[in-house]
Design an enzyme around this catalytic site. Structure first.
Site, PDB file in Angstrom:
ATOM      1  CD1 TRP A 192      -2.712   1.705   0.510  1.00 20.00           C
ATOM      2  CD2 TRP A 192      -1.319   2.468   2.091  1.00 20.00           C
ATOM      3  NE1 TRP A 192      -3.057   3.013   0.797  1.00 20.00           N
ATOM      4  CE2 TRP A 192      -2.220   3.495   1.749  1.00 20.00           C
ATOM      5  CE3 TRP A 192      -0.335   2.731   3.061  1.00 20.00           C
ATOM      6  CZ2 TRP A 192      -2.184   4.754   2.354  1.00 20.00           C
ATOM      7  CZ3 TRP A 192      -0.299   3.983   3.661  1.00 20.00           C
ATOM      8  CH2 TRP A 192      -1.222   4.983   3.311  1.00 20.00           C
ATOM      9  CD  GLU A 235      -4.610  -1.761   1.938  1.00 24.63           C
ATOM     10  OE1 GLU A 235      -3.476  -2.110   2.310  1.00 24.63           O
ATOM     11  OE2 GLU A 235      -5.517  -1.384   2.723  1.00 24.63           O
ATOM     12  CE  LYS A 237      -6.439   5.701   3.076  1.00 25.21           C
ATOM     13  NZ  LYS A 237      -5.497   5.629   4.203  1.00 25.21           N
ATOM     14  CG  ASP A 268      -8.650  -1.285   4.380  1.00 28.84           C
ATOM     15  OD1 ASP A 268      -9.726  -0.911   4.897  1.00 28.84           O
ATOM     16  OD2 ASP A 268      -7.577  -1.299   5.005  1.00 28.84           O
ATOM     17  CG  HIS A 271      -8.705   1.705   1.910  1.00 22.72           C
ATOM     18  ND1 HIS A 271      -7.449   1.282   1.591  1.00 22.72           N
ATOM     19  CD2 HIS A 271      -8.628   2.169   3.186  1.00 22.72           C
ATOM     20  CE1 HIS A 271      -6.646   1.455   2.628  1.00 22.72           C
ATOM     21  NE2 HIS A 271      -7.338   1.981   3.609  1.00 22.72           N
ATOM     22  CG  HIS A 295      -6.229  -4.905   4.770  1.00 21.61           C
ATOM     23  ND1 HIS A 295      -5.344  -3.855   4.676  1.00 21.61           N
ATOM     24  CD2 HIS A 295      -5.473  -6.037   4.770  1.00 21.61           C
ATOM     25  CE1 HIS A 295      -4.107  -4.330   4.616  1.00 21.61           C
ATOM     26  NE2 HIS A 295      -4.159  -5.646   4.661  1.00 21.61           N
ATOM     27  CG  ASP A 303     -10.250   6.114  11.538  1.00 18.78           C
ATOM     28  OD1 ASP A 303      -9.127   6.065  11.019  1.00 18.78           O
ATOM     29  OD2 ASP A 303     -10.641   5.294  12.385  1.00 18.78           O
ATOM     30  CG  ASP A 305      -7.347   2.321   9.304  1.00 21.38           C
ATOM     31  OD1 ASP A 305      -7.271   1.293   8.642  1.00 21.38           O
ATOM     32  OD2 ASP A 305      -6.974   3.428   8.900  1.00 21.38           O
ATOM     33  CG  ASP A 335      -5.305  -1.988   7.992  1.00 26.17           C
ATOM     34  OD1 ASP A 335      -4.712  -1.565   9.009  1.00 26.17           O
ATOM     35  OD2 ASP A 335      -5.223  -1.432   6.887  1.00 26.17           O
TER      36      ASP A 335
HETATM   37  C1  RNT Z   1      -3.676   2.339   4.836  1.00 25.55           C
HETATM   38  C2  RNT Z   1      -3.819   0.906   4.482  1.00 25.55           C
HETATM   39  C3  RNT Z   1      -2.746   0.040   4.996  1.00 25.55           C
HETATM   40  C4  RNT Z   1      -2.327   0.424   6.390  1.00 25.55           C
HETATM   41  C5  RNT Z   1      -1.344  -0.512   6.984  1.00 25.55           C
HETATM   42  C6  RNT Z   1      -0.639   0.099   8.146  1.00 25.55           C
HETATM   43  O1  RNT Z   1      -4.767   3.090   4.577  1.00 25.55           O
HETATM   44  O2  RNT Z   1      -5.060   0.412   4.903  1.00 25.55           O
HETATM   45  O3  RNT Z   1      -3.113  -1.300   4.899  1.00 25.55           O
HETATM   46  O4  RNT Z   1      -3.399   0.549   7.264  1.00 25.55           O
HETATM   47  O5  RNT Z   1      -0.528  -0.989   6.021  1.00 25.55           O
HETATM   48 ZN    ZN Z   2      -5.522  -1.746   4.802  1.00 27.29          ZN
END
Ligand code: RNT
Ligand code: ZN
Length: 428
Positions: A192, A235, A237, A268, A271, A295, A303, A305, A335
């Site tokens: 990523w 990955e 985003k 993810d 994302h 993820h 946010d 995460d 993640d």
């Molecule tokens: C970031 C990505 C990635 C990170 C990690 C730390 O937006 O999701 O996967 O969260 O690699």
């Molecule tokens: Zn991620």
């Protein structure tokens, strides 16, 4: 107050009733428990220390749009503390776990080793520890928290020297992942990058061309990396802090890149657009792609995460995998990072929620639902989906925990509290 926890005979009794209820619909709870325990879930190491990494211990430099908010005491300060916390976490989790490292968790014994010079020996402690615990390791390139990532571009940077530096980092990580794969079984290496910008760029094209060229160089067969041991994933985003308008490695970019290069695509859950979910993307992508890396995360406003919970979004992801019988085509990794609560607790909640959703999906009365669908009985289909939400799922979950010899229900909470009092509190 102390946590009321079911005693083994209660778990047993409740389970037997639940088992019968599910069996009435043709669902085998014993088989579902075993299958749910056997599916590997890769635990990200970076919830232990708020994505700090071990290269610049003590400095909060995650950067690149990655930011853990909060300052709950007890954050891990070195490799041993991270491994201790992850060990405690795994003792409270049912099922097969792996651990997912970032390149920024290299242990160089105090020597400054730049990202393009990292080697397998810098991860020797991790490999030893993983062998002791009989778990596999996964790995990630770290294209952030570094001076050469400060202006928001890495592999797609306009300056070719900076791009070359990051290409060398990528190749170094592929060698490390291959080594981990040789020692411990195949290692998934996820890539990523933060590249993008805050506002309308005049040129969206050049960075994408650079990114393709950089990856093609990184993934070139001439590096001699055994891709059965190092399994590369990319990955996407949509936006980040400071890259709100343009992200070079967007969903479309990576879907096309991974498909054309026969690589694993990583989705993810955080994302995409704030109200966009990923469950519908799974069958769409797997109609063309061979494999997906998921993820598991929880987006909340800006946010991406937050700690995973047992939500519709997460259940729907695993339901899609179960209904499509696609378990062997999906790799599951976590993640999330939250610095505002006990970090061991964050892991246990998020990972248990993920495995609960896996179990839940394996208890789905799919064949009955499909029969209703074929017969055009869509009220029955909707009704059964609804009624299954209030089946005695918790009793099956508690039995899964009991069979895995970990605390059922909320009985992990006192163990987290004891670890906090005995270990985390010492960290000041
Ligand atoms: C970031 C990505 C990635 C990170 C990690 C730390 O937006 O999701 O996967 O969260 O690699
Ligand atoms: Zn991620």
């Amino acid at each position: 107050m102390s946590i009321p926890s079911p005693v083994p005979s209660q778990v047993e009794q409740s389970y037997n009733l639940a088992k019968q209820r599910y069996a009435d619909f043709g669902v085998d709870t014993d088989a579902a428990i075993q299958a749910a325990l056997d599916i590997p879930v890769s635990l990200h190491c970076w919830q232990t220390d708020d994505v700090g990494g071990l290269e610049n211990a003590g400095k909060d430099i995650a950067g690149a749009g990655i930011m853990a908010t909060g300052n709950y005491p007890g954050k891990a300060r070195n490799g041993d503390e991270i491994r201790s916390d992850l060990g405690k976490v795994m003792d409270l989790l049912p099922g097969v776990q792996r651990v997912n490292l970032h390149a920024s968790y290299a242990e160089t014994g105090g020597d400054p080793v730049d990202r393009d010079e990292q080697r397998p020996e810098h991860f020797a402690n991790w490999v030893e520890w993983a062998k002791d615990r009989r778990i596999g390791l996964d790995f990630n390139t770290t294209f952030f928290a570094h001076p050469k990532a400060d202006d928001g571009y890495t592999l797609a940077h306009p300056n070719s020297e900076i791009r070359s530096f990051w290409i060398r980092h990528g190749i170094a990580c592929r060698h490390i992942a291959e080594h981990m794969g040789r020692e411990l079984g195949p290692c998934v290496l996820n890539h990523w990058i933060p590249d993008g910008c805050k506002d309308y760029p005049a040129d969206r094209w050049t960075a994408r061309r650079h990114l393709v060229a950089s990856y093609d160089e990184m993934f070139d067969a001439k590096h001699g990396i055994d891709t059965s041991l190092c399994i590369d994933a990319v990955e996407s985003k949509l936006f980040g802090l400071g890259s709100e308008e343009y992200v070079t490695g967007s969903a479309e970019f990576y879907s096309n890149y991974a498909l054309s290069r026969d690589m694993v695509l990583c989705l993810d859950m955080g994302h995409f657009h704030p109200t966009e979910t990923i469950h519908d993307k799974i069958s769409a992508h797997l109609t063309f792609h061979k494999k997906l890396l998921i993820h598991t995360s929880r987006p909340v406003r800006w946010d991406s995460d937050h700690v995973v919970t047992f939500s519709d979004d997460v259940r729907n992801v695993f339901m899609e995998i179960a209904r499509g019988q696609a378990w062997d085509r999906v790799i599951i990794a976590l993640d999330f990072f939250d610095a505002s609560i006990n970090r061991v607790g964050a892991y246990v909640v998020g990972t248990r929620a993920t495995r609960k959703a896996i179990l839940y999906s394996l208890l789905d009365p799919t064949s009955l639902l499909k029969t209703y669908e074929e017969e055009g009985k869509n009220a029955q289909r909707l009704g059964l989906m609804e009624d299954f939400k209030t089946m005695p799922f918790g009793a099956v979950w508690d039995m899964l925990c009991t069979r895995a010899e970990v605390p059922p229900a909320s009985a992990w909470i006192p163990e987290m509290e004891a670890y906090e009092a005995g270990v985390l509190a010492e960290r000041g």
